[in-house]
Design a protein around this motif. Structure first.
Motif, PDB file in Angstrom:
ATOM      1  N   GLN A  81       0.848  -1.156   0.014  1.00 28.80           N
ATOM      2  CA  GLN A  81      -0.171   0.042  -0.080  1.00 28.80           C
ATOM      3  C   GLN A  81       0.838   1.361   0.081  1.00 28.80           C
ATOM      4  O   GLN A  81       0.500   2.296  -0.635  1.00 28.80           O
ATOM      5  CB  GLN A  81      -1.010   0.049   1.417  1.00 28.80           C
ATOM      6  CG  GLN A  81      -2.007  -1.089   1.365  1.00 28.80           C
ATOM      7  CD  GLN A  81      -2.925  -1.079   0.314  1.00 28.80           C
ATOM      8  OE1 GLN A  81      -3.121  -0.169  -0.293  1.00 28.80           O
ATOM      9  NE2 GLN A  81      -3.162  -2.298  -0.217  1.00 28.80           N
ATOM     10  N   SER A  82       1.961   1.283   0.858  1.00 29.47           N
ATOM     11  CA  SER A  82       2.608   2.276   0.923  1.00 29.47           C
ATOM     12  C   SER A  82       4.107   2.423   0.494  1.00 29.47           C
ATOM     13  O   SER A  82       4.981   3.212   0.843  1.00 29.47           O
ATOM     14  CB  SER A  82       2.703   3.070   2.311  1.00 29.47           C
ATOM     15  OG  SER A  82       3.382   1.878   3.219  1.00 29.47           O
ATOM     16  N   PHE A 128       7.726  -3.536   7.577  1.00 29.34           N
ATOM     17  CA  PHE A 128       8.449  -4.789   6.990  1.00 29.34           C
ATOM     18  C   PHE A 128       7.871  -5.674   6.421  1.00 29.34           C
ATOM     19  O   PHE A 128       8.196  -6.456   5.616  1.00 29.34           O
ATOM     20  CB  PHE A 128       9.210  -5.192   8.192  1.00 29.34           C
ATOM     21  CG  PHE A 128      10.059  -6.444   8.207  1.00 29.34           C
ATOM     22  CD1 PHE A 128      11.275  -6.205   7.593  1.00 29.34           C
ATOM     23  CD2 PHE A 128       9.740  -7.984   8.206  1.00 29.34           C
ATOM     24  CE1 PHE A 128      12.171  -7.410   7.247  1.00 29.34           C
ATOM     25  CE2 PHE A 128      10.407  -8.811   8.160  1.00 29.34           C
ATOM     26  CZ  PHE A 128      11.605  -8.655   7.632  1.00 29.34           C
ATOM     27  N   SER A 129       6.197  -5.842   6.655  1.00 27.33           N
ATOM     28  CA  SER A 129       5.594  -6.870   6.016  1.00 27.33           C
ATOM     29  C   SER A 129       5.191  -6.417   4.673  1.00 27.33           C
ATOM     30  O   SER A 129       5.082  -7.164   3.917  1.00 27.33           O
ATOM     31  CB  SER A 129       4.015  -6.767   6.826  1.00 27.33           C
ATOM     32  OG  SER A 129       3.538  -5.365   6.671  1.00 27.33           O
ATOM     33  N   GLU A 130       5.381  -5.306   4.085  1.00 25.88           N
ATOM     34  CA  GLU A 130       5.043  -4.705   2.996  1.00 25.88           C
ATOM     35  C   GLU A 130       6.290  -5.410   2.286  1.00 25.88           C
ATOM     36  O   GLU A 130       6.512  -5.631   0.979  1.00 25.88           O
ATOM     37  CB  GLU A 130       4.795  -3.527   3.008  1.00 25.88           C
ATOM     38  CG  GLU A 130       3.673  -2.743   3.149  1.00 25.88           C
ATOM     39  CD  GLU A 130       3.466  -1.544   2.988  1.00 25.88           C
ATOM     40  OE1 GLU A 130       4.107  -0.746   2.571  1.00 25.88           O
ATOM     41  OE2 GLU A 130       2.329  -0.719   3.649  1.00 25.88           O
ATOM     42  N   PHE A 131       7.431  -5.256   2.975  1.00 22.42           N
ATOM     43  CA  PHE A 131       8.769  -5.643   2.281  1.00 22.42           C
ATOM     44  C   PHE A 131       8.539  -7.205   1.948  1.00 22.42           C
ATOM     45  O   PHE A 131       8.956  -7.549   0.879  1.00 22.42           O
ATOM     46  CB  PHE A 131       9.815  -5.173   3.266  1.00 22.42           C
ATOM     47  CG  PHE A 131      11.346  -5.781   2.702  1.00 22.42           C
ATOM     48  CD1 PHE A 131      11.925  -5.357   1.499  1.00 22.42           C
ATOM     49  CD2 PHE A 131      11.755  -6.565   3.423  1.00 22.42           C
ATOM     50  CE1 PHE A 131      13.093  -5.854   1.000  1.00 22.42           C
ATOM     51  CE2 PHE A 131      13.036  -7.174   3.100  1.00 22.42           C
ATOM     52  CZ  PHE A 131      13.677  -6.653   1.776  1.00 22.42           C
ATOM     53  N   VAL A 132       8.317  -7.751   2.740  1.00 23.58           N
ATOM     54  CA  VAL A 132       7.952  -9.221   2.738  1.00 23.58           C
ATOM     55  C   VAL A 132       7.103  -9.688   1.457  1.00 23.58           C
ATOM     56  O   VAL A 132       7.215 -10.638   0.772  1.00 23.58           O
ATOM     57  CB  VAL A 132       7.729 -10.065   3.895  1.00 23.58           C
ATOM     58  CG1 VAL A 132       7.273 -11.500   3.875  1.00 23.58           C
ATOM     59  CG2 VAL A 132       8.794  -9.820   5.080  1.00 23.58           C
ATOM     60  N   ASN A 133       6.019  -8.711   1.445  1.00 20.47           N
ATOM     61  CA  ASN A 133       5.173  -9.258   0.461  1.00 20.47           C
ATOM     62  C   ASN A 133       5.462  -8.919  -0.923  1.00 20.47           C
ATOM     63  O   ASN A 133       5.158  -9.412  -1.996  1.00 20.47           O
ATOM     64  CB  ASN A 133       3.719  -8.278   0.702  1.00 20.47           C
ATOM     65  CG  ASN A 133       2.897  -8.659   1.750  1.00 20.47           C
ATOM     66  OD1 ASN A 133       3.013  -9.998   2.232  1.00 20.47           O
ATOM     67  ND2 ASN A 133       2.046  -7.796   2.288  1.00 20.47           N
TER      68      ASN A 133
END
Length: 178
Positions: free
Chosen positions: A114-115, A138-143
């Motif tokens: 999202q960001s 960090f979760s966005e990085f993993v996604n």
């Protein structure tokens, strides 16, 4: 008319003969004068036509020179445009044609996170891409990594290499303290 004197020096037959010769000479001179006059008239007519042609050509030359002067600016623009076109053709030869890859990467970022932001995107003429992506979480990085490792994403790229990985620790510390 009575002749009062006799010319003893001239014989009458010779006199008629001389009159005949002078008569022919007079006719010949008149003919030569007429022919010469016609010849001169023809020459003057041809010269007048030639002079008119020369004057017309001089007027046309003057007009064309003035037109050329007024079109020098246009000629300069055409030469400039020709150089720009040659430069564009040279650029297209070396163009990496990166827009589809940029859009693919941008769409992948928008789908996975999202960001996330694409901070840096570089392409050379061999179609080697360098890009920098920033994530707020960090979760966005993993996604994003899950998406990058998927078959759909990898079919568009030969290989993907992670050259560096940095974490903004100040931001991470601020979030932990709260």
């Amino acid at each position: 008319m009575k002749k009062t004197k006799i010319n003893l020096l001239i014989n009458r037959e010779n006199y008629r003969h001389l009159l005949n010769i002078f008569y022919r000479l007079r006719i010949l001179s008149i003919l030569i004068t007429i022919i010469f006059s016609f010849f001169l008239l023809t020459i003057f007519t041809l010269l007048a036509k030639q002079k008119k042609t020369v004057n017309d050509l001089l007027k046309q030359k003057k007009f064309l020179l003035e037109s050329l002067k007024s079109k020098e600016n246009i000629e300069g623009k055409i030469i400039f445009l020709k150089k720009k076109y040659a430069a564009l053709r040279e650029f297209i030869k070396d163009d990496a044609y990166f827009l589809p890859y940029y859009n693919l990467l941008n769409n992948a970022l928008s789908e996975s996170t999202q960001s996330s932001q694409l901070k840096l995107f570089k392409v050379n003429k061999n179609r080697e891409f360098d890009f920098t992506v920033a994530f707020s979480d960090f979760s966005e990085f993993v996604n994003f990594f899950k998406l990058v490792e998927s078959e759909n994403f990898l079919k568009n790229f030969e290989n993907i290499i992670l050259k560096s990985f940095t974490i903004n620790t100040e931001q991470y510390k601020e979030e932990k303290e709260e």
